[in-house]
Scaffold this motif. Structure first.
Motif, PDB file in Angstrom:
ATOM      1  N   GLU A 157       4.264  28.252  27.250  1.00  0.00           N
ATOM      2  CA  GLU A 157       5.575  28.324  27.875  1.00  0.00           C
ATOM      3  C   GLU A 157       6.630  27.784  26.909  1.00  0.00           C
ATOM      4  O   GLU A 157       6.378  26.841  26.163  1.00  0.00           O
ATOM      5  CB  GLU A 157       5.556  27.494  29.161  1.00  0.00           C
ATOM      6  N   SER A 158       7.806  28.360  26.948  1.00  0.00           N
ATOM      7  CA  SER A 158       8.890  27.935  26.065  1.00  0.00           C
ATOM      8  C   SER A 158       9.391  26.547  26.432  1.00  0.00           C
ATOM      9  O   SER A 158       9.405  26.177  27.606  1.00  0.00           O
ATOM     10  CB  SER A 158      10.067  28.908  26.150  1.00  0.00           C
ATOM     11  N   THR A 159       9.810  25.818  25.413  1.00  0.00           N
ATOM     12  CA  THR A 159      10.443  24.518  25.627  1.00  0.00           C
ATOM     13  C   THR A 159      11.858  24.570  25.072  1.00  0.00           C
ATOM     14  O   THR A 159      12.144  25.310  24.128  1.00  0.00           O
ATOM     15  CB  THR A 159       9.667  23.374  24.938  1.00  0.00           C
ATOM     16  N   LYS A 160      12.738  23.767  25.642  1.00  0.00           N
ATOM     17  CA  LYS A 160      14.123  23.736  25.197  1.00  0.00           C
ATOM     18  C   LYS A 160      14.203  23.210  23.772  1.00  0.00           C
ATOM     19  O   LYS A 160      13.485  22.288  23.396  1.00  0.00           O
ATOM     20  CB  LYS A 160      14.968  22.855  26.110  1.00  0.00           C
ATOM     21  N   VAL A 161      15.075  23.806  23.004  1.00  0.00           N
ATOM     22  CA  VAL A 161      15.337  23.358  21.639  1.00  0.00           C
ATOM     23  C   VAL A 161      16.581  22.484  21.683  1.00  0.00           C
ATOM     24  O   VAL A 161      17.640  22.923  22.154  1.00  0.00           O
ATOM     25  CB  VAL A 161      15.553  24.557  20.691  1.00  0.00           C
ATOM     26  N   ASN A 162      16.451  21.252  21.239  1.00  0.00           N
ATOM     27  CA  ASN A 162      17.579  20.330  21.248  1.00  0.00           C
ATOM     28  C   ASN A 162      18.566  20.647  20.134  1.00  0.00           C
ATOM     29  O   ASN A 162      18.178  21.046  19.032  1.00  0.00           O
ATOM     30  CB  ASN A 162      17.100  18.883  21.125  1.00  0.00           C
ATOM     31  N   TYR A 163      19.827  20.442  20.446  1.00  0.00           N
ATOM     32  CA  TYR A 163      20.933  20.702  19.529  1.00  0.00           C
ATOM     33  C   TYR A 163      20.808  19.836  18.285  1.00  0.00           C
ATOM     34  O   TYR A 163      20.496  18.651  18.357  1.00  0.00           O
ATOM     35  CB  TYR A 163      22.241  20.426  20.270  1.00  0.00           C
ATOM     36  N   LEU A 164      21.047  20.422  17.129  1.00  0.00           N
ATOM     37  CA  LEU A 164      21.056  19.783  15.810  1.00  0.00           C
ATOM     38  C   LEU A 164      19.704  19.202  15.385  1.00  0.00           C
ATOM     39  O   LEU A 164      19.644  18.231  14.635  1.00  0.00           O
ATOM     40  CB  LEU A 164      22.149  18.702  15.725  1.00  0.00           C
ATOM     41  N   THR A 165      18.612  19.792  15.857  1.00  0.00           N
ATOM     42  CA  THR A 165      17.271  19.417  15.413  1.00  0.00           C
ATOM     43  C   THR A 165      16.765  20.466  14.427  1.00  0.00           C
ATOM     44  O   THR A 165      17.419  21.498  14.213  1.00  0.00           O
ATOM     45  CB  THR A 165      16.296  19.345  16.605  1.00  0.00           C
ATOM     46  N   ARG A 166      15.589  20.242  13.855  1.00  0.00           N
ATOM     47  CA  ARG A 166      14.995  21.236  12.943  1.00  0.00           C
ATOM     48  C   ARG A 166      14.822  22.581  13.630  1.00  0.00           C
ATOM     49  O   ARG A 166      15.088  23.635  13.055  1.00  0.00           O
ATOM     50  CB  ARG A 166      13.644  20.746  12.427  1.00  0.00           C
ATOM     51  N   GLY A 167      14.348  22.543  14.865  1.00  0.00           N
ATOM     52  CA  GLY A 167      14.166  23.782  15.616  1.00  0.00           C
ATOM     53  C   GLY A 167      15.469  24.521  15.836  1.00  0.00           C
ATOM     54  O   GLY A 167      15.525  25.746  15.765  1.00  0.00           O
ATOM     55  N   TYR A 168      16.532  23.772  16.091  1.00  0.00           N
ATOM     56  CA  TYR A 168      17.842  24.382  16.288  1.00  0.00           C
ATOM     57  C   TYR A 168      18.321  25.046  15.000  1.00  0.00           C
ATOM     58  O   TYR A 168      18.809  26.179  15.027  1.00  0.00           O
ATOM     59  CB  TYR A 168      18.855  23.330  16.761  1.00  0.00           C
ATOM     60  N   PHE A 169      18.159  24.344  13.877  1.00  0.00           N
ATOM     61  CA  PHE A 169      18.582  24.922  12.599  1.00  0.00           C
ATOM     62  C   PHE A 169      17.768  26.170  12.260  1.00  0.00           C
ATOM     63  O   PHE A 169      18.305  27.154  11.761  1.00  0.00           O
ATOM     64  CB  PHE A 169      18.496  23.893  11.471  1.00  0.00           C
ATOM     65  N   GLN A 170      16.467  26.122  12.555  1.00  0.00           N
ATOM     66  CA  GLN A 170      15.645  27.308  12.305  1.00  0.00           C
ATOM     67  C   GLN A 170      16.109  28.470  13.178  1.00  0.00           C
ATOM     68  O   GLN A 170      16.233  29.599  12.691  1.00  0.00           O
ATOM     69  CB  GLN A 170      14.172  27.021  12.568  1.00  0.00           C
ATOM     70  N   ALA A 171      16.380  28.205  14.440  1.00  0.00           N
ATOM     71  CA  ALA A 171      16.858  29.257  15.342  1.00  0.00           C
ATOM     72  C   ALA A 171      18.184  29.830  14.857  1.00  0.00           C
ATOM     73  O   ALA A 171      18.398  31.045  14.900  1.00  0.00           O
ATOM     74  CB  ALA A 171      16.992  28.699  16.759  1.00  0.00           C
TER      75      ALA A 171
END
Length: 183
Positions: A157-171
Motif C-alpha cells: 500500500e502507498s505511504t504519504k511522501v513528506n515534503y522536502l524529504t528524499r522521496g519528495y525530491f525523487q518524486a
C-alpha cells in the motif's frame, strides 16, 4: 551458418549481462543514473530511462521508476521498483494559488513571508504525493549479484511522501523528467 549462430548467441547474452549493476556503472553514466541524494553512508540513484507514466488522469498522475540505493558501509547496491502517485490538487503550484486566493478573499496583505510560511506548513501536512516500492535485487559494489526477488510480487500500500524529504525530491525529479514541469 556458424557465424549466424555466434551472432545470435552474442545477441542473447547481451540482455543477461545488462542486468548487472555496479557502482562504476552508476557513477560513469550520469545521463542515465541521476544521483539525487548522498551522504557519508549512502547514495541514491534514479534510473532516468526507467521513468514511465502508469496513469494520466489529471489531477491524478502515477509514475513508475527504478532506483538504486548504494550502501558504502555494507558494500551493497539495492535495486527497487517504485510507484509514485501524485494528486496535482495538492501540488506546490495549486497549493500556492489556493493560499493567495484565501488571503485575497480575507482582504489581507500579500506578504511573501506569510505566504511562504503557509505554503510550507500546508505542504508538510499533505505533499500530494504517495509512494510504494518493492525490493528487486542486491548487488555488491563491483556488480556481483547477492540476491534477487521474484519481480511479480505485489506492491505494498502507498505511504504519504513528506515534503522536502528524499522521496519528495525523487518524486519531483521524476515528474519533471516525464512532464517537463515540477509538481
Amino acid at each position: 551458418m556458424k557465424k549466424i549462430m555466434i551472432i545470435l548467441l552474442a545477441i542473447l547474452c547481451i540482455p543477461i549481462s545488462g542486468f548487472a549493476i555496479s557502482l562504476s556503472t552508476l557513477e560513469n553514466n550520469p545521463d542515465r543514473y541521476f544521483k539525487f541524494s548522498e551522504d557519508s553512508q549512502t547514495a541514491i540513484y534514479l534510473d532516468t530511462q526507467s521513468v514511465d507514466s502508469l496513469q494520466y488522469n489529471p489531477p491524478y498522475y502515477t509514475l513508475g521508476s527504478t532506483a538504486y540505493i548504494v550502501s558504502y558501509s555494507n558494500n551493497e547496491i539495492a535495486e527497487f521498483s517504485q510507484i509514485f502517485n501524485y494528486n496535482y490538487a495538492y501540488s506546490r503550484e495549486s497549493t500556492l494559488k489556493r493560499i493567495i486566493t484565501n488571503i485575497k478573499q480575507k482582504v489581507e496583505f500579500l506578504d511573501d513571508n506569510i505566504i511562504n510560511s503557509k505554503l510550507n506548513s500546508t505542504l508538510k501536512e499533505n505533499s500530494g504525493i504517495e509512494c510504494s516500492s518493492v525490493f528487486l535485487s542486491a548487488w555488491t559494489l563491483n556488480g556481483k549479484l547477492i540476491q534477487s526477488i521474484n519481480t511479480d510480487q505485489a506492491f505494498p500500500e502507498s505511504t504519504k511522501v513528506n515534503y522536502l524529504t528524499r522521496g519528495y525530491f525523487q518524486a519531483e525529479i521524476m515528474f519533471h523528467l516525464y512532464y517537463n514541469q515540477f509538481f
